[in-house]
Design a protein around this motif. Structure first.
Motif, PDB file in Angstrom:
ATOM      1  N   LYS A  50       0.831  -1.207   0.000  1.00  0.00           N
ATOM      2  CA  LYS A  50       0.000   0.000   0.000  1.00  0.00           C
ATOM      3  C   LYS A  50       0.867   1.260   0.000  1.00  0.00           C
ATOM      4  O   LYS A  50       1.996   1.250   0.492  1.00  0.00           O
ATOM      5  CB  LYS A  50      -0.924  -0.008   1.221  1.00  0.00           C
ATOM      6  CG  LYS A  50      -2.002  -1.086   1.158  1.00  0.00           C
ATOM      7  CD  LYS A  50      -2.909  -1.028   2.366  1.00  0.00           C
ATOM      8  CE  LYS A  50      -3.973  -2.128   2.299  1.00  0.00           C
ATOM      9  NZ  LYS A  50      -4.859  -2.119   3.487  1.00  0.00           N
ATOM     10  N   PRO A  51       0.337   2.345  -0.550  1.00  0.00           N
ATOM     11  CA  PRO A  51       1.127   3.576  -0.645  1.00  0.00           C
ATOM     12  C   PRO A  51       1.307   4.261   0.706  1.00  0.00           C
ATOM     13  O   PRO A  51       0.517   4.074   1.627  1.00  0.00           O
ATOM     14  CB  PRO A  51       0.295   4.452  -1.587  1.00  0.00           C
ATOM     15  CG  PRO A  51      -1.109   3.974  -1.400  1.00  0.00           C
ATOM     16  CD  PRO A  51      -0.997   2.490  -1.167  1.00  0.00           C
ATOM     17  N   ASP A  52       2.346   5.057   0.795  1.00  0.00           N
ATOM     18  CA  ASP A  52       2.553   5.974   1.912  1.00  0.00           C
ATOM     19  C   ASP A  52       2.985   7.310   1.309  1.00  0.00           C
ATOM     20  O   ASP A  52       3.122   7.436   0.083  1.00  0.00           O
ATOM     21  CB  ASP A  52       3.586   5.440   2.913  1.00  0.00           C
ATOM     22  CG  ASP A  52       4.916   5.081   2.255  1.00  0.00           C
ATOM     23  OD1 ASP A  52       5.310   5.760   1.273  1.00  0.00           O
ATOM     24  OD2 ASP A  52       5.568   4.129   2.701  1.00  0.00           O
ATOM     25  N   LYS A  53       3.172   8.317   2.131  1.00  0.00           N
ATOM     26  CA  LYS A  53       3.486   9.658   1.627  1.00  0.00           C
ATOM     27  C   LYS A  53       4.774   9.672   0.815  1.00  0.00           C
ATOM     28  O   LYS A  53       4.884  10.374  -0.193  1.00  0.00           O
ATOM     29  CB  LYS A  53       3.578  10.646   2.783  1.00  0.00           C
ATOM     30  CG  LYS A  53       2.229  10.991   3.399  1.00  0.00           C
ATOM     31  CD  LYS A  53       2.337  12.132   4.384  1.00  0.00           C
ATOM     32  CE  LYS A  53       0.962  12.532   4.899  1.00  0.00           C
ATOM     33  NZ  LYS A  53       1.039  13.677   5.838  1.00  0.00           N
ATOM     34  N   GLU A  54       5.753   8.891   1.245  1.00  0.00           N
ATOM     35  CA  GLU A  54       7.030   8.854   0.529  1.00  0.00           C
ATOM     36  C   GLU A  54       6.870   8.259  -0.871  1.00  0.00           C
ATOM     37  O   GLU A  54       7.395   8.799  -1.861  1.00  0.00           O
ATOM     38  CB  GLU A  54       8.052   8.034   1.329  1.00  0.00           C
ATOM     39  CG  GLU A  54       9.440   8.016   0.703  1.00  0.00           C
ATOM     40  CD  GLU A  54      10.435   7.245   1.547  1.00  0.00           C
ATOM     41  OE1 GLU A  54      11.504   6.887   1.022  1.00  0.00           O
ATOM     42  OE2 GLU A  54      10.141   6.999   2.736  1.00  0.00           O
ATOM     43  N   LYS A  55       6.117   7.172  -0.968  1.00  0.00           N
ATOM     44  CA  LYS A  55       5.903   6.533  -2.274  1.00  0.00           C
ATOM     45  C   LYS A  55       5.099   7.444  -3.201  1.00  0.00           C
ATOM     46  O   LYS A  55       5.409   7.562  -4.394  1.00  0.00           O
ATOM     47  CB  LYS A  55       5.173   5.198  -2.095  1.00  0.00           C
ATOM     48  CG  LYS A  55       6.006   4.104  -1.436  1.00  0.00           C
ATOM     49  CD  LYS A  55       5.157   2.851  -1.237  1.00  0.00           C
ATOM     50  CE  LYS A  55       5.936   1.750  -0.538  1.00  0.00           C
ATOM     51  NZ  LYS A  55       5.088   0.558  -0.263  1.00  0.00           N
ATOM     52  N   ILE A  56       4.065   8.088  -2.662  1.00  0.00           N
ATOM     53  CA  ILE A  56       3.233   8.974  -3.478  1.00  0.00           C
ATOM     54  C   ILE A  56       4.044  10.179  -3.953  1.00  0.00           C
ATOM     55  O   ILE A  56       3.925  10.609  -5.114  1.00  0.00           O
ATOM     56  CB  ILE A  56       1.990   9.438  -2.695  1.00  0.00           C
ATOM     57  CG1 ILE A  56       1.048   8.245  -2.444  1.00  0.00           C
ATOM     58  CG2 ILE A  56       1.256  10.544  -3.435  1.00  0.00           C
ATOM     59  CD1 ILE A  56       0.475   7.611  -3.704  1.00  0.00           C
ATOM     60  N   ALA A  57       4.873  10.718  -3.085  1.00  0.00           N
ATOM     61  CA  ALA A  57       5.709  11.856  -3.478  1.00  0.00           C
ATOM     62  C   ALA A  57       6.660  11.463  -4.614  1.00  0.00           C
ATOM     63  O   ALA A  57       6.850  12.227  -5.576  1.00  0.00           O
ATOM     64  CB  ALA A  57       6.505  12.367  -2.282  1.00  0.00           C
ATOM     65  N   GLY A 101      -6.299   8.211  -2.463  1.00  0.00           N
ATOM     66  CA  GLY A 101      -6.653   8.840  -1.200  1.00  0.00           C
ATOM     67  C   GLY A 101      -5.738   9.974  -0.772  1.00  0.00           C
ATOM     68  O   GLY A 101      -6.021  10.654   0.218  1.00  0.00           O
ATOM     69  N   TYR A 102      -4.655  10.206  -1.516  1.00  0.00           N
ATOM     70  CA  TYR A 102      -3.692  11.255  -1.155  1.00  0.00           C
ATOM     71  C   TYR A 102      -4.031  12.541  -1.892  1.00  0.00           C
ATOM     72  O   TYR A 102      -4.106  12.576  -3.122  1.00  0.00           O
ATOM     73  CB  TYR A 102      -2.264  10.798  -1.473  1.00  0.00           C
ATOM     74  CG  TYR A 102      -1.764   9.765  -0.493  1.00  0.00           C
ATOM     75  CD1 TYR A 102      -1.003  10.145   0.621  1.00  0.00           C
ATOM     76  CD2 TYR A 102      -2.091   8.421  -0.645  1.00  0.00           C
ATOM     77  CE1 TYR A 102      -0.569   9.194   1.538  1.00  0.00           C
ATOM     78  CE2 TYR A 102      -1.660   7.466   0.271  1.00  0.00           C
ATOM     79  CZ  TYR A 102      -0.903   7.865   1.360  1.00  0.00           C
ATOM     80  OH  TYR A 102      -0.476   6.929   2.274  1.00  0.00           O
ATOM     81  N   ASP A 103      -4.231  13.632  -1.141  1.00  0.00           N
ATOM     82  CA  ASP A 103      -4.707  14.869  -1.748  1.00  0.00           C
ATOM     83  C   ASP A 103      -3.687  15.471  -2.704  1.00  0.00           C
ATOM     84  O   ASP A 103      -4.064  16.159  -3.655  1.00  0.00           O
ATOM     85  CB  ASP A 103      -5.059  15.891  -0.664  1.00  0.00           C
ATOM     86  CG  ASP A 103      -6.002  16.958  -1.186  1.00  0.00           C
ATOM     87  OD1 ASP A 103      -6.999  16.601  -1.842  1.00  0.00           O
ATOM     88  OD2 ASP A 103      -5.735  18.153  -0.973  1.00  0.00           O
ATOM     89  N   GLU A 104      -2.401  15.226  -2.476  1.00  0.00           N
ATOM     90  CA  GLU A 104      -1.388  15.749  -3.392  1.00  0.00           C
ATOM     91  C   GLU A 104      -1.601  15.173  -4.797  1.00  0.00           C
ATOM     92  O   GLU A 104      -1.491  15.889  -5.795  1.00  0.00           O
ATOM     93  CB  GLU A 104       0.022  15.395  -2.896  1.00  0.00           C
ATOM     94  CG  GLU A 104       0.371  15.951  -1.524  1.00  0.00           C
ATOM     95  CD  GLU A 104      -0.013  15.005  -0.390  1.00  0.00           C
ATOM     96  OE1 GLU A 104       0.539  15.183   0.708  1.00  0.00           O
ATOM     97  OE2 GLU A 104      -0.848  14.102  -0.619  1.00  0.00           O
ATOM     98  N   LEU A 105      -1.925  13.895  -4.852  1.00  0.00           N
ATOM     99  CA  LEU A 105      -2.170  13.257  -6.131  1.00  0.00           C
ATOM    100  C   LEU A 105      -3.514  13.709  -6.698  1.00  0.00           C
ATOM    101  O   LEU A 105      -3.643  13.975  -7.901  1.00  0.00           O
ATOM    102  CB  LEU A 105      -2.141  11.741  -5.969  1.00  0.00           C
ATOM    103  CG  LEU A 105      -2.175  10.910  -7.266  1.00  0.00           C
ATOM    104  CD1 LEU A 105      -1.380   9.626  -7.092  1.00  0.00           C
ATOM    105  CD2 LEU A 105      -3.613  10.569  -7.672  1.00  0.00           C
TER     106      LEU A 105
END
Length: 220
Positions: A50-57, A101-105
């Motif tokens: 599952k993703p985390d902030k580091e992976k999404i960034a 689910g990540y607002d940055e994305l």
């Protein structure tokens, strides 16, 4: 531009409705879920779990998304890769809610959506379209149906395919996904205040389409 938004719970026929409205009203259909699924495919090609902030960034730093229409159908290219053949794979379906689910994305996708709506009369389908993405859309539809009806529809779609889950397994999955969707910090499954709630539990697709066309013509 004249914009129609379609939001709603999983498995209630949003894509089918958008397809028919697009065809009958001669409007381009922008499928937001397809964009998120394509991005999820790119995520799965690069990361495990599952993703985390580091992976999404890291994903965002590498991400280039192009939305094109070929013969009237939307095609999403992520980093020049067309994932059309695997967008509905079970692994992609299960992972998409976590990636999106990540607002940055989500903000990156919102930018793509808004630019498209500014330049096209369109129907935009997906999550939080009416509430967040296109707040000024002339028509906002929010689709829903009972858990059992949605599970039956999904089961009928998958019946006969390899590793098809049982009706009971699909029903449990739908209830779990609804609960997760309602509790999400970003992109929660909540209708816009000015949305028209369309419960199609006891309707055929044609009946739902006819009801929506009547409403759209009144607004237009």
């Amino acid at each position: 531009m004249f914009n129609i938004t379609i939001d709603g719970v999983a498995g209630c026929g949003k894509s089918s409705l958008a397809d028919e409205l697009s065809r009958r009203l001669n409007l381009k259909k922008f499928n937001t879920g397809m964009v998120y699924r394509a991005i999820t495919c790119e995520y799965l090609s690069r990361f495990k779990g599952k993703p985390d902030k580091e992976k999404i960034a890291k994903l965002l730093s590498l991400l280039n998304v192009d939305v094109e229409f070929k013969d009237g159908k939307q095609v999403v290219f992520v980093n020049n890769h067309d994932y059309s053949n695997v967008l509905r794979d079970e692994e992609v379906s299960n992972m998409t809610p976590y990636v999106s689910g990540y607002d940055e994305l989500r903000e990156k996708v919102r930018e793509i959506q808004r630019n498209f709506a500014k330049n096209n009369d369109c129907i935009m389908e997906g999550r939080d379209i009416g509430q967040v993405v296109l707040k000024d859309a002339q028509v906002k539809l929010f689709l829903t149906a009972s858990d059992e009806v949605r599970a039956k529809r999904r089961f009928d779609q998958m019946k006969g395919k390899e590793n098809c889950p049982t009706f009971e397994e699909i029903l449990v999955d739908i209830k779990k996904r609804d609960d997760e969707d309602r509790k999400r910090e970003h992109g929660a499954m909540i209708p816009a205040k000015d949305a028209e709630i369309i419960d199609n539990s006891n309707e055929t697709l044609d009946q739902t389409v006819a009801r929506c066309i009547k409403l759209i013509k009144e607004r237009r």
